[in-house]
Motif scaffolding. Structure first.
Motif, PDB file in Angstrom:
ATOM      1  N   ASP A 157     -40.685  91.421   3.458  1.00 36.48           N
ATOM      2  CA  ASP A 157     -42.147  91.255   3.997  1.00 36.48           C
ATOM      3  C   ASP A 157     -41.928  91.016   5.372  1.00 36.48           C
ATOM      4  O   ASP A 157     -42.729  91.376   5.918  1.00 36.48           O
ATOM      5  CB  ASP A 157     -42.513  89.926   3.137  1.00 36.48           C
ATOM      6  CG  ASP A 157     -42.848  90.238   1.650  1.00 36.48           C
ATOM      7  OD1 ASP A 157     -43.019  91.574   1.419  1.00 36.48           O
ATOM      8  OD2 ASP A 157     -42.920  89.360   0.999  1.00 36.48           O
ATOM      9  N   LEU A 158     -40.836  90.302   6.175  1.00 35.11           N
ATOM     10  CA  LEU A 158     -40.818  90.178   7.296  1.00 35.11           C
ATOM     11  C   LEU A 158     -40.693  91.409   8.194  1.00 35.11           C
ATOM     12  O   LEU A 158     -41.358  91.748   9.044  1.00 35.11           O
ATOM     13  CB  LEU A 158     -39.858  89.205   7.885  1.00 35.11           C
ATOM     14  CG  LEU A 158     -39.711  88.600   9.300  1.00 35.11           C
ATOM     15  CD1 LEU A 158     -41.125  88.257   9.903  1.00 35.11           C
ATOM     16  CD2 LEU A 158     -38.666  87.772   9.708  1.00 35.11           C
ATOM     17  N   ILE A 159     -39.836  92.288   7.508  1.00 38.95           N
ATOM     18  CA  ILE A 159     -39.515  93.829   8.284  1.00 38.95           C
ATOM     19  C   ILE A 159     -40.761  94.523   8.284  1.00 38.95           C
ATOM     20  O   ILE A 159     -41.328  95.166   9.218  1.00 38.95           O
ATOM     21  CB  ILE A 159     -38.396  94.413   7.485  1.00 38.95           C
ATOM     22  CG1 ILE A 159     -37.160  93.861   7.644  1.00 38.95           C
ATOM     23  CG2 ILE A 159     -38.634  95.844   8.035  1.00 38.95           C
ATOM     24  CD1 ILE A 159     -36.037  94.318   7.045  1.00 38.95           C
ATOM     25  N   GLU A 160     -41.668  94.499   7.202  1.00 43.71           N
ATOM     26  CA  GLU A 160     -42.868  94.887   7.164  1.00 43.71           C
ATOM     27  C   GLU A 160     -43.941  94.393   8.115  1.00 43.71           C
ATOM     28  O   GLU A 160     -44.708  95.089   8.577  1.00 43.71           O
ATOM     29  CB  GLU A 160     -43.482  95.023   5.792  1.00 43.71           C
ATOM     30  CG  GLU A 160     -42.721  95.902   4.682  1.00 43.71           C
ATOM     31  CD  GLU A 160     -42.696  97.223   5.198  1.00 43.71           C
ATOM     32  OE1 GLU A 160     -43.831  97.990   5.419  1.00 43.71           O
ATOM     33  OE2 GLU A 160     -41.570  97.950   5.223  1.00 43.71           O
ATOM     34  N   PHE A 161     -43.988  93.252   8.355  1.00 41.74           N
ATOM     35  CA  PHE A 161     -44.574  92.326   9.184  1.00 41.74           C
ATOM     36  C   PHE A 161     -44.581  93.047  10.619  1.00 41.74           C
ATOM     37  O   PHE A 161     -45.283  93.186  11.414  1.00 41.74           O
ATOM     38  CB  PHE A 161     -44.681  90.845   9.109  1.00 41.74           C
ATOM     39  CG  PHE A 161     -45.230  90.243  10.335  1.00 41.74           C
ATOM     40  CD1 PHE A 161     -46.546  89.746  10.036  1.00 41.74           C
ATOM     41  CD2 PHE A 161     -44.363  89.770  11.300  1.00 41.74           C
ATOM     42  CE1 PHE A 161     -47.213  89.119  11.194  1.00 41.74           C
ATOM     43  CE2 PHE A 161     -45.061  89.041  12.238  1.00 41.74           C
ATOM     44  CZ  PHE A 161     -46.428  88.730  12.177  1.00 41.74           C
ATOM     45  N   TRP A 162     -43.134  93.197  10.830  1.00 47.38           N
ATOM     46  CA  TRP A 162     -42.703  93.571  12.269  1.00 47.38           C
ATOM     47  C   TRP A 162     -43.241  95.103  12.523  1.00 47.38           C
ATOM     48  O   TRP A 162     -43.463  95.457  13.505  1.00 47.38           O
ATOM     49  CB  TRP A 162     -41.295  93.439  12.374  1.00 47.38           C
ATOM     50  CG  TRP A 162     -40.773  91.967  12.750  1.00 47.38           C
ATOM     51  CD1 TRP A 162     -41.588  91.194  13.495  1.00 47.38           C
ATOM     52  CD2 TRP A 162     -39.576  91.304  12.599  1.00 47.38           C
ATOM     53  NE1 TRP A 162     -40.864  89.916  13.773  1.00 47.38           N
ATOM     54  CE2 TRP A 162     -39.617  90.103  13.150  1.00 47.38           C
ATOM     55  CE3 TRP A 162     -38.447  91.806  12.232  1.00 47.38           C
ATOM     56  CZ2 TRP A 162     -38.489  89.355  13.290  1.00 47.38           C
ATOM     57  CZ3 TRP A 162     -37.186  90.894  11.954  1.00 47.38           C
ATOM     58  CH2 TRP A 162     -37.293  89.730  12.342  1.00 47.38           C
ATOM     59  N   LYS A 163     -42.912  95.819  11.450  1.00 49.45           N
ATOM     60  CA  LYS A 163     -43.333  97.036  11.619  1.00 49.45           C
ATOM     61  C   LYS A 163     -44.761  97.460  11.866  1.00 49.45           C
ATOM     62  O   LYS A 163     -45.110  98.066  12.672  1.00 49.45           O
ATOM     63  CB  LYS A 163     -43.043  97.958  10.484  1.00 49.45           C
ATOM     64  CG  LYS A 163     -41.590  98.073  10.254  1.00 49.45           C
ATOM     65  CD  LYS A 163     -41.307  98.966   9.018  1.00 49.45           C
ATOM     66  CE  LYS A 163     -39.636  99.308   8.762  1.00 49.45           C
ATOM     67  NZ  LYS A 163     -39.449 100.039   7.402  1.00 49.45           N
ATOM     68  N   ALA A 164     -45.574  96.632  11.068  1.00 51.22           N
ATOM     69  CA  ALA A 164     -46.933  96.528  11.288  1.00 51.22           C
ATOM     70  C   ALA A 164     -47.347  96.107  12.888  1.00 51.22           C
ATOM     71  O   ALA A 164     -48.130  96.677  13.657  1.00 51.22           O
ATOM     72  CB  ALA A 164     -47.825  95.917  10.484  1.00 51.22           C
ATOM     73  N   ALA A 165     -46.706  95.101  13.248  1.00 56.47           N
ATOM     74  CA  ALA A 165     -46.908  94.532  14.657  1.00 56.47           C
ATOM     75  C   ALA A 165     -46.598  95.516  15.679  1.00 56.47           C
ATOM     76  O   ALA A 165     -47.073  95.631  16.881  1.00 56.47           O
ATOM     77  CB  ALA A 165     -45.977  93.112  14.945  1.00 56.47           C
ATOM     78  N   THR A 166     -45.505  96.335  15.237  1.00 59.25           N
ATOM     79  CA  THR A 166     -45.192  97.439  16.492  1.00 59.25           C
ATOM     80  C   THR A 166     -46.413  98.569  16.639  1.00 59.25           C
ATOM     81  O   THR A 166     -46.400  98.893  17.595  1.00 59.25           O
ATOM     82  CB  THR A 166     -43.883  98.093  16.106  1.00 59.25           C
ATOM     83  OG1 THR A 166     -43.976  98.897  14.988  1.00 59.25           O
ATOM     84  CG2 THR A 166     -42.660  97.193  16.124  1.00 59.25           C
ATOM     85  N   ARG A 167     -47.196  98.685  15.604  1.00 56.50           N
ATOM     86  CA  ARG A 167     -48.146  99.728  15.897  1.00 56.50           C
ATOM     87  C   ARG A 167     -49.337  99.084  16.233  1.00 56.50           C
ATOM     88  O   ARG A 167     -50.176  99.938  17.059  1.00 56.50           O
ATOM     89  CB  ARG A 167     -48.221 100.213  14.111  1.00 56.50           C
ATOM     90  CG  ARG A 167     -47.231 100.957  13.936  1.00 56.50           C
ATOM     91  CD  ARG A 167     -47.519 101.955  12.328  1.00 56.50           C
ATOM     92  NE  ARG A 167     -47.902 100.734  11.568  1.00 56.50           N
ATOM     93  CZ  ARG A 167     -46.805 100.368  10.655  1.00 56.50           C
ATOM     94  NH1 ARG A 167     -45.800 100.763  10.811  1.00 56.50           N
ATOM     95  NH2 ARG A 167     -47.367  99.610   9.666  1.00 56.50           N
ATOM     96  N   LEU A 168     -49.566  97.685  16.224  1.00 53.10           N
ATOM     97  CA  LEU A 168     -50.596  97.188  16.721  1.00 53.10           C
ATOM     98  C   LEU A 168     -50.594  96.781  18.306  1.00 53.10           C
ATOM     99  O   LEU A 168     -51.622  96.588  18.796  1.00 53.10           O
ATOM    100  CB  LEU A 168     -50.994  95.901  15.783  1.00 53.10           C
ATOM    101  CG  LEU A 168     -51.493  96.088  14.514  1.00 53.10           C
ATOM    102  CD1 LEU A 168     -51.735  94.812  13.807  1.00 53.10           C
ATOM    103  CD2 LEU A 168     -52.765  96.962  14.395  1.00 53.10           C
TER     104      LEU A 168
END
Length: 169
Positions: A157-168
């Motif tokens: 979940d944290l990795i997915e959070f970070w991946k989403a943050a890199t796109r935003l």
């Protein structure tokens, strides 16, 4: 809604390292005596709070006042501790996530409470913090890379959070 072409992308690569031997080294009494025994046995001193030290066999990363994370070979450390501490295998419960690129500091600010953008938080430094409600340990390996030690149960979940943050951005 962010329109295509209007987002700033955080320049960071997120990857996981393979499982490796990780141990928690705790000292609860006679710290100075243990430090002297450790120096003699390992050839380097126990790192101070917020720092790391090591050799070709092992790296110690200090995140807490009396606890170090040991990455690598722990052969010979239990006798050094004696009855003054403990060495506990924790590798199965931790995922090592590598954040690399010019944007790793910015990424850690997303959902975090630690000032990862402070230039004093440089190579060899470590910190214990919370990111998106997850206890995370950080170790800066060089100016363009940081390793996050994340509990296995929260890593996906944290990795997915970070991946989403890199796109935003």
């Amino acid at each position: 809604m962010i329109l295509p072409g209007n987002a700033i992308v955080i320049d960071v690569t997120i990857s996981t390292l393979p499982a490796a031997p990780l141990h928690a080294l705790e000292i609860w009494s006679n710290a100075q005596a243990v430090a002297k025994r450790f120096q003699k046995a390992a050839g380097f001193g126990l790192p101070p709070m917020g720092q790391s030290a090591g050799n070709a066999a092992a790296r110690l990363i200090r995140f807490e006042p009396t606890v170090w994370l040991v990455e690598g070979d722990v052969t010979g450390l239990e006798p050094v501790l004696g009855d003054d501490g403990a060495l506990t295998a924790i590798g199965g419960g931790i995922v090592r996530v590598v954040l690399s690129g010019s944007g790793w500091r910015r990424l850690l600010m997303e959902g975090g409470v630690f000032d990862a953008e402070n230039p004093a938080f440089g190579p060899g430094c470590s910190a214990a913090t919370i990111i998106d409600h997850v206890n995370v340990r950080l170790h800066v390996t060089d100016e363009t890379q940081c390793i996050a030690y994340v509990p296995s149960s929260f890593a996906h979940d944290l990795i997915e959070f970070w991946k989403a943050a890199t796109r935003l951005g």
